[in-house]
Design a protein around this motif. Structure first.
Motif, PDB file in Angstrom:
ATOM      1  N   GLY A 271      37.161   1.635  32.195  1.00  0.00           N
ATOM      2  CA  GLY A 271      36.747   3.009  31.919  1.00  0.00           C
ATOM      3  C   GLY A 271      37.727   3.770  31.066  1.00  0.00           C
ATOM      4  N   LEU A 272      38.456   3.062  30.183  1.00  0.00           N
ATOM      5  CA  LEU A 272      39.442   3.691  29.311  1.00  0.00           C
ATOM      6  C   LEU A 272      38.919   3.748  27.887  1.00  0.00           C
ATOM      7  CD1 LEU A 272      42.613   1.784  30.586  1.00  0.00           C
ATOM      8  CD2 LEU A 272      41.916   4.110  31.189  1.00  0.00           C
ATOM      9  N   PRO A 273      39.413   4.672  27.077  1.00  0.00           N
ATOM     10  CA  PRO A 273      39.047   4.671  25.662  1.00  0.00           C
ATOM     11  C   PRO A 273      39.455   3.351  25.026  1.00  0.00           C
ATOM     12  CG  PRO A 273      40.160   6.716  26.260  1.00  0.00           C
ATOM     13  CD  PRO A 273      40.319   5.791  27.430  1.00  0.00           C
ATOM     14  N   SER A 274      38.644   2.859  24.122  1.00  0.00           N
ATOM     15  CA  SER A 274      38.914   1.560  23.501  1.00  0.00           C
ATOM     16  C   SER A 274      38.904   1.687  21.981  1.00  0.00           C
ATOM     17  CB  SER A 274      37.867   0.535  23.932  1.00  0.00           C
ATOM     18  OG  SER A 274      36.622   0.805  23.315  1.00  0.00           O
ATOM     19  N   GLU A 275      39.243   0.598  21.317  1.00  0.00           N
ATOM     20  CA  GLU A 275      39.237   0.543  19.854  1.00  0.00           C
ATOM     21  C   GLU A 275      37.858   0.129  19.332  1.00  0.00           C
ATOM     22  OE1 GLU A 275      43.705  -0.546  18.554  1.00  0.00           O
ATOM     23  OE2 GLU A 275      42.650  -2.178  19.580  1.00  0.00           O
ATOM     24  N   ALA A 276      36.814   0.619  19.984  1.00  0.00           N
ATOM     25  CA  ALA A 276      35.452   0.207  19.663  1.00  0.00           C
ATOM     26  C   ALA A 276      35.111   0.438  18.198  1.00  0.00           C
ATOM     27  CB  ALA A 276      34.459   0.950  20.561  1.00  0.00           C
ATOM     28  N   GLU A 277      35.353   1.631  17.692  1.00  0.00           N
ATOM     29  CA  GLU A 277      34.980   1.934  16.313  1.00  0.00           C
ATOM     30  C   GLU A 277      35.885   1.235  15.317  1.00  0.00           C
ATOM     31  OE1 GLU A 277      32.251   3.297  15.287  1.00  0.00           O
ATOM     32  OE2 GLU A 277      31.640   3.615  17.376  1.00  0.00           O
ATOM     33  N   HIS A 278      37.156   1.125  15.637  1.00  0.00           N
ATOM     34  CA  HIS A 278      38.117   0.491  14.745  1.00  0.00           C
ATOM     35  C   HIS A 278      37.798  -0.989  14.572  1.00  0.00           C
ATOM     36  CE1 HIS A 278      42.071   0.554  12.739  1.00  0.00           C
ATOM     37  NE2 HIS A 278      42.249  -0.650  13.226  1.00  0.00           N
ATOM     38  N   LEU A 279      37.390  -1.665  15.652  1.00  0.00           N
ATOM     39  CA  LEU A 279      37.163  -3.105  15.604  1.00  0.00           C
ATOM     40  C   LEU A 279      35.705  -3.475  15.363  1.00  0.00           C
ATOM     41  CD1 LEU A 279      39.527  -4.243  18.498  1.00  0.00           C
ATOM     42  CD2 LEU A 279      39.854  -4.568  16.047  1.00  0.00           C
ATOM     43  N   PHE A 280      34.786  -2.828  16.076  1.00  0.00           N
ATOM     44  CA  PHE A 280      33.378  -3.181  15.941  1.00  0.00           C
ATOM     45  C   PHE A 280      32.635  -2.248  14.979  1.00  0.00           C
ATOM     46  CE2 PHE A 280      34.149  -5.950  19.445  1.00  0.00           C
ATOM     47  CZ  PHE A 280      33.132  -6.897  19.414  1.00  0.00           C
ATOM     48  N   GLY A 281      32.817  -0.941  15.131  1.00  0.00           N
ATOM     49  CA  GLY A 281      32.105  -0.006  14.277  1.00  0.00           C
ATOM     50  C   GLY A 281      32.380  -0.248  12.804  1.00  0.00           C
ATOM     51  N   ASP A 282      33.636  -0.459  12.458  1.00  0.00           N
ATOM     52  CA  ASP A 282      34.008  -0.703  11.069  1.00  0.00           C
ATOM     53  C   ASP A 282      33.416  -2.026  10.573  1.00  0.00           C
ATOM     54  OD1 ASP A 282      35.298  -0.305   8.601  1.00  0.00           O
ATOM     55  OD2 ASP A 282      37.059  -1.426   9.258  1.00  0.00           O
ATOM     56  N   LEU A 283      33.434  -3.050  11.414  1.00  0.00           N
ATOM     57  CA  LEU A 283      32.943  -4.359  10.993  1.00  0.00           C
ATOM     58  C   LEU A 283      31.438  -4.342  10.751  1.00  0.00           C
ATOM     59  CD1 LEU A 283      33.936  -7.238  10.406  1.00  0.00           C
ATOM     60  CD2 LEU A 283      33.266  -7.831  12.734  1.00  0.00           C
ATOM     61  N   VAL A 284      30.673  -3.742  11.658  1.00  0.00           N
ATOM     62  CA  VAL A 284      29.221  -3.746  11.458  1.00  0.00           C
ATOM     63  C   VAL A 284      28.831  -2.823  10.297  1.00  0.00           C
ATOM     64  CG1 VAL A 284      28.751  -4.387  13.858  1.00  0.00           C
ATOM     65  CG2 VAL A 284      28.773  -1.959  13.211  1.00  0.00           C
ATOM     66  N   ALA A 285      29.623  -1.786  10.044  1.00  0.00           N
ATOM     67  CA  ALA A 285      29.352  -0.935   8.879  1.00  0.00           C
ATOM     68  C   ALA A 285      29.560  -1.725   7.585  1.00  0.00           C
ATOM     69  CB  ALA A 285      30.250   0.297   8.900  1.00  0.00           C
ATOM     70  N   ARG A 286      30.613  -2.533   7.540  1.00  0.00           N
ATOM     71  CA  ARG A 286      30.847  -3.387   6.377  1.00  0.00           C
ATOM     72  C   ARG A 286      29.711  -4.402   6.225  1.00  0.00           C
ATOM     73  NH1 ARG A 286      36.710  -3.588   4.821  1.00  0.00           N
ATOM     74  NH2 ARG A 286      37.780  -2.051   6.105  1.00  0.00           N
TER      75      ARG A 286
END
Length: 313
Positions: A271-286
């Motif tokens: 239940g902690l903040p994660s690097e979701a956007e940095h690792l997954f969000g950026d990759l799927v956007a690319r």
């Protein structure tokens, strides 16, 4: 060489402790609560059945660094914070950056490179990959979970290779650290990024460790399928994964009985903040921009975003 390490957590704390033990001029830039821990306990290494080790480090806070009348610049800044702390960290260590300072971030993914280059100039920012499995226990001690600790790094444009080689030689001479100057820094970063999202996808979609997922019927197919998607994005970006990297990642994502989970998955389940956007969000956007289909990575991204949204309520 004067070295400033941003963060004294599981990664920065380990590398910094080894450098201090080897007699190098190292200062940690830490948050006030971490400074309190270092003041009380010092920096402690434990794990792997080896005797505990204790280091008394030099450290400072952002307020102290900013208040210094004429802070001397550092030769090397090793940036080890998580992506979620990148923006404040940039402002925190800015007073320590001089004309000849090299900034070496070992964050995962690539999204951190643009803000660092925008703030300090691309010529000061190298690329780096750290391979280390450590965590912090409840006392703030660094627990080693695997015996390796490597750093591969270098400038993106190939400029000043002699400085990269000198820096690598200095770090590689430190007991407990293996370091080398890379000839393909971006390729190395894509390889690690692909590894992290592959294993994280196994953990997230399978809701367990690699071994738990592999033990379920059909679970052994999830890792290779996720890797194929990540590798396709890397290839479309001009950084095709070498076969030995693909074999290594596939093997780790399908290993029977493996307890392997990523820190991203552990943050998610805690239940902690994660690097979701940095690792997954950026990759799927690319992937979308390149026209690469990534259905498994998309689904893992969705689950991460749902979890992140819960944390903001």
């Amino acid at each position: 060489m004067r070295i400033l390490i941003i963060g004294a957590g599981a990664t920065g704390g380990y590398f910094g402790a080894r450098l201090v033990q080897a007699g190098h001029d190292v200062t940690f830039l830490v948050r006030p609560h971490r400074a309190d821990t270092l003041r009380r306990r010092g920096l402690r290494l434990t794990g792997l059945g080896e005797p505990d080790e204790h280091v008394t480090p030099q450290f400072t806070t952002a307020a102290e660094l900013a208040a210094a009348p004429d802070p001397a610049p550092y030769d090397l800044i090793l940036l080890t914070v998580k992506a979620t702390a990148l923006t404040p960290a940039i402002e925190d260590f800015a007073p320590a950056v001089g004309q000849d300072t090299v900034i070496l971030p070992v964050l995962n993914g690539l999204a951190h490179l643009d803000p660092l280059a925008a703030r300090f100039g691309a010529h000061r920012v190298w690329g780096g990959v750290a391979k280390i499995i450590t965590t912090l226990n409840d006392d703030g001690d660094i627990v080693r979970l695997a015996p390796f600790a490597t750093l591969d790094f270098g400038p993106f444009d190939g400029s000043d290779p002699a400085r990269a080689e000198r820096t690598a030689a200095l770090l590689d001479a430190v007991p407990g650290i293996e370091a080398k100057a890379s000839t393909d820094t971006l390729g190395d970063m894509w390889a690690k990024w692909s590894f992290i999202v592959t294993v994280s996808t196994v953990n997230i979609l399978g809701r367990g460790s690699v071994g738990e997922v592999v033990a379920a019927p059909g679970g052994d197919a999830l890792g290779p399928a996720a890797l194929a998607e990540a590798a396709a994005v890397a290839a479309a970006s001009g950084h095709e994964l070498p076969q030995d990297v693909r074999d290594l990642v596939s093997g780790m994502a399908t290993e029977t009985g493996s307890p392997l989970t990523t820190s991203l998955f552990r943050d998610m389940t805690a239940g902690l903040p994660s690097e979701a956007e940095h690792l997954f969000g950026d990759l799927v956007a690319r992937a979308r921009a390149l026209g690469v289909a990534t259905p498994l990575l998309d689904l893992a991204t969705l689950q991460l975003r749902v979890q992140e949204a819960r944390l903001t309520k």
